[in-house]
Scaffold this motif. Sequence first.
Motif, PDB file in Angstrom:
ATOM      1  N   ALA A 296       0.827  -1.211   0.000  1.00 42.67           N
ATOM      2  CA  ALA A 296       0.000   0.000   0.000  1.00 42.67           C
ATOM      3  C   ALA A 296       0.856   1.253   0.000  1.00 42.67           C
ATOM      4  CB  ALA A 296      -0.930  -0.009   1.218  1.00 42.67           C
ATOM      5  N   ALA A 297       2.004   1.196   0.669  1.00 39.53           N
ATOM      6  CA  ALA A 297       2.862   2.377   0.753  1.00 39.53           C
ATOM      7  C   ALA A 297       3.477   2.741  -0.597  1.00 39.53           C
ATOM      8  CB  ALA A 297       3.958   2.156   1.791  1.00 39.53           C
ATOM      9  N   THR A 298       3.546   1.792  -1.530  1.00 44.52           N
ATOM     10  CA  THR A 298       4.176   2.049  -2.827  1.00 44.52           C
ATOM     11  C   THR A 298       3.181   2.422  -3.911  1.00 44.52           C
ATOM     12  OG1 THR A 298       4.040  -0.281  -3.509  1.00 44.52           O
ATOM     13  CG2 THR A 298       5.987   0.389  -2.243  1.00 44.52           C
ATOM     14  N   LEU A 299       1.897   2.387  -3.616  1.00 46.53           N
ATOM     15  CA  LEU A 299       0.892   2.600  -4.662  1.00 46.53           C
ATOM     16  C   LEU A 299       0.860   4.037  -5.166  1.00 46.53           C
ATOM     17  CD1 LEU A 299      -2.078   0.443  -3.331  1.00 46.53           C
ATOM     18  CD2 LEU A 299      -0.417  -0.130  -5.103  1.00 46.53           C
ATOM     19  N   VAL A 300       1.419   4.992  -4.398  1.00 43.42           N
ATOM     20  CA  VAL A 300       1.419   6.384  -4.838  1.00 43.42           C
ATOM     21  C   VAL A 300       2.571   6.679  -5.791  1.00 43.42           C
ATOM     22  CG1 VAL A 300       0.244   7.238  -2.783  1.00 43.42           C
ATOM     23  CG2 VAL A 300       2.741   7.069  -2.796  1.00 43.42           C
ATOM     24  N   GLU A 301       3.460   5.712  -5.990  1.00 44.38           N
ATOM     25  CA  GLU A 301       4.553   5.912  -6.926  1.00 44.38           C
ATOM     26  C   GLU A 301       4.023   5.822  -8.358  1.00 44.38           C
ATOM     27  OE1 GLU A 301       7.708   3.236  -6.182  1.00 44.38           O
ATOM     28  OE2 GLU A 301       7.960   3.825  -4.079  1.00 44.38           O
ATOM     29  N   PRO A 302       4.600   6.611  -9.270  1.00 41.56           N
ATOM     30  CA  PRO A 302       4.125   6.589 -10.664  1.00 41.56           C
ATOM     31  C   PRO A 302       4.217   5.208 -11.277  1.00 41.56           C
ATOM     32  CG  PRO A 302       5.549   8.481 -10.278  1.00 41.56           C
ATOM     33  CD  PRO A 302       5.634   7.623  -9.046  1.00 41.56           C
ATOM     34  N   PHE A 303       3.164   4.829 -11.990  1.00 43.15           N
ATOM     35  CA  PHE A 303       3.073   3.569 -12.736  1.00 43.15           C
ATOM     36  C   PHE A 303       3.068   2.346 -11.827  1.00 43.15           C
ATOM     37  CE2 PHE A 303       5.417   6.657 -15.350  1.00 43.15           C
ATOM     38  CZ  PHE A 303       4.488   6.831 -16.347  1.00 43.15           C
ATOM     39  N   GLN A 304       2.800   2.550 -10.534  1.00 41.12           N
ATOM     40  CA  GLN A 304       2.723   1.423  -9.609  1.00 41.12           C
ATOM     41  C   GLN A 304       1.265   1.005  -9.462  1.00 41.12           C
ATOM     42  OE1 GLN A 304       3.382  -1.489  -8.009  1.00 41.12           O
ATOM     43  NE2 GLN A 304       5.264  -0.473  -7.363  1.00 41.12           N
ATOM     44  N   ARG A 305       0.951  -0.205  -9.911  1.00 39.26           N
ATOM     45  CA  ARG A 305      -0.410  -0.713  -9.809  1.00 39.26           C
ATOM     46  C   ARG A 305      -0.536  -1.787  -8.745  1.00 39.26           C
ATOM     47  NH1 ARG A 305       0.742  -0.299 -15.230  1.00 39.26           N
ATOM     48  NH2 ARG A 305      -0.458   1.254 -16.373  1.00 39.26           N
ATOM     49  N   GLY A 306       0.580  -2.255  -8.236  1.00 40.53           N
ATOM     50  CA  GLY A 306       0.532  -3.283  -7.206  1.00 40.53           C
ATOM     51  C   GLY A 306       0.596  -4.667  -7.822  1.00 40.53           C
ATOM     52  N   THR A 307       1.467  -5.489  -7.280  1.00 40.31           N
ATOM     53  CA  THR A 307       1.650  -6.818  -7.862  1.00 40.31           C
ATOM     54  C   THR A 307       0.454  -7.710  -7.643  1.00 40.31           C
ATOM     55  OG1 THR A 307       2.726  -7.509  -5.812  1.00 40.31           O
ATOM     56  CG2 THR A 307       4.138  -6.695  -7.568  1.00 40.31           C
TER      57      THR A 307
END
Length: 358
Positions: A296-307
Amino acid sequence: MDRPGGLSVRLRLTLSYAGFLMLAGVLLLAAGWVFLNYVVHPGLILLPDYRYAVVRQFAPTAAVVLAYLLVFGLLGGWILAGRMLAPLARITDATRLAAKGSLSHRIELAGRQDEFRELADTFDAMLVRLEAHVAEQQRFAANASHELRTPLAITQTLLDVARNDPDRHIGELVDRLHFVNARAIDLTEALLLLSRADQRSFTREHVDLSLSVEEATETLLPLAEERGLTIETSGDLAPTIGSPALLLQLTTNLVHNAIVHNLPEQGTVWVTTSVRPGIVVLTVENTGEKLAPQLAATLVEPFQRGTERIRTDHAGVGLGLAIVKSITEAHDGTLALTPRAEGGLRVTVRLPAAPPAT
């Protein structure tokens, strides 16, 4: 920028210290000379010859004392200035390294808190933020290049296939090209919107977040109904100051993200607004698969949709939450993403409340 050379700060401090010491010595010797020659002592009578003898003895001694003071002042001033300016030299070296592109170096000045320590700590903190910003920009540029290259590569492949197979159905080719081109346009517009939010180049007006929520949910309601989802909205008026278009985009992105990344059917999206002392709060929650806090903490990064997330035709270009983050920061707000225990995600946006109307 070329400038004429001058004395170093260390040399100027040395001369200043020596000059001050010499001035103090001259004043002290002058006071002694005045005391010996002009102060009248009760019961003591000095003959003129004796007075002149005292002066003759006093002058060479005073000269020797001043010479020692000069040497001591220059030597001591040079050493003291060097010790005082040593932290400044370390800060200067770190600045030169940063100017050459090395942002990983830190001053880490030891010692007690003083002006130099405060300057060094501030410079280190600036380097940390600058290094993180540069790394984020490089990662963003790499991701953007990859994302933009994908539709171009697909288009090139489709055109090559059509050239090699003249009998291929043109209608199917046009439809696929249209879809790929639309994705490329959406990505370009998202990048432009993200850049606009980062630059804060917008006019600030009074905005009610509850009205933005209403407009966003009405726009996305057909998509939610198509996917068998329910949108529930509630809350109070949430007045803030900002760009109506950007805040509407923020709300739309959050609601769209909650719809797309939800349960296959019978899912729910909750959108609420509230007012707290000094801030307004927009909360968007949705049902869905369970997410790890690290993800959840990485979802605000560009082009991050979550594995763990499934990409669909409505999944966007991977910039939805990145744009939300940029718009939030451009409006001096904060963004928090928290996985729900039951599954899904809770996104909370806090913005400064608008001042009361006068």
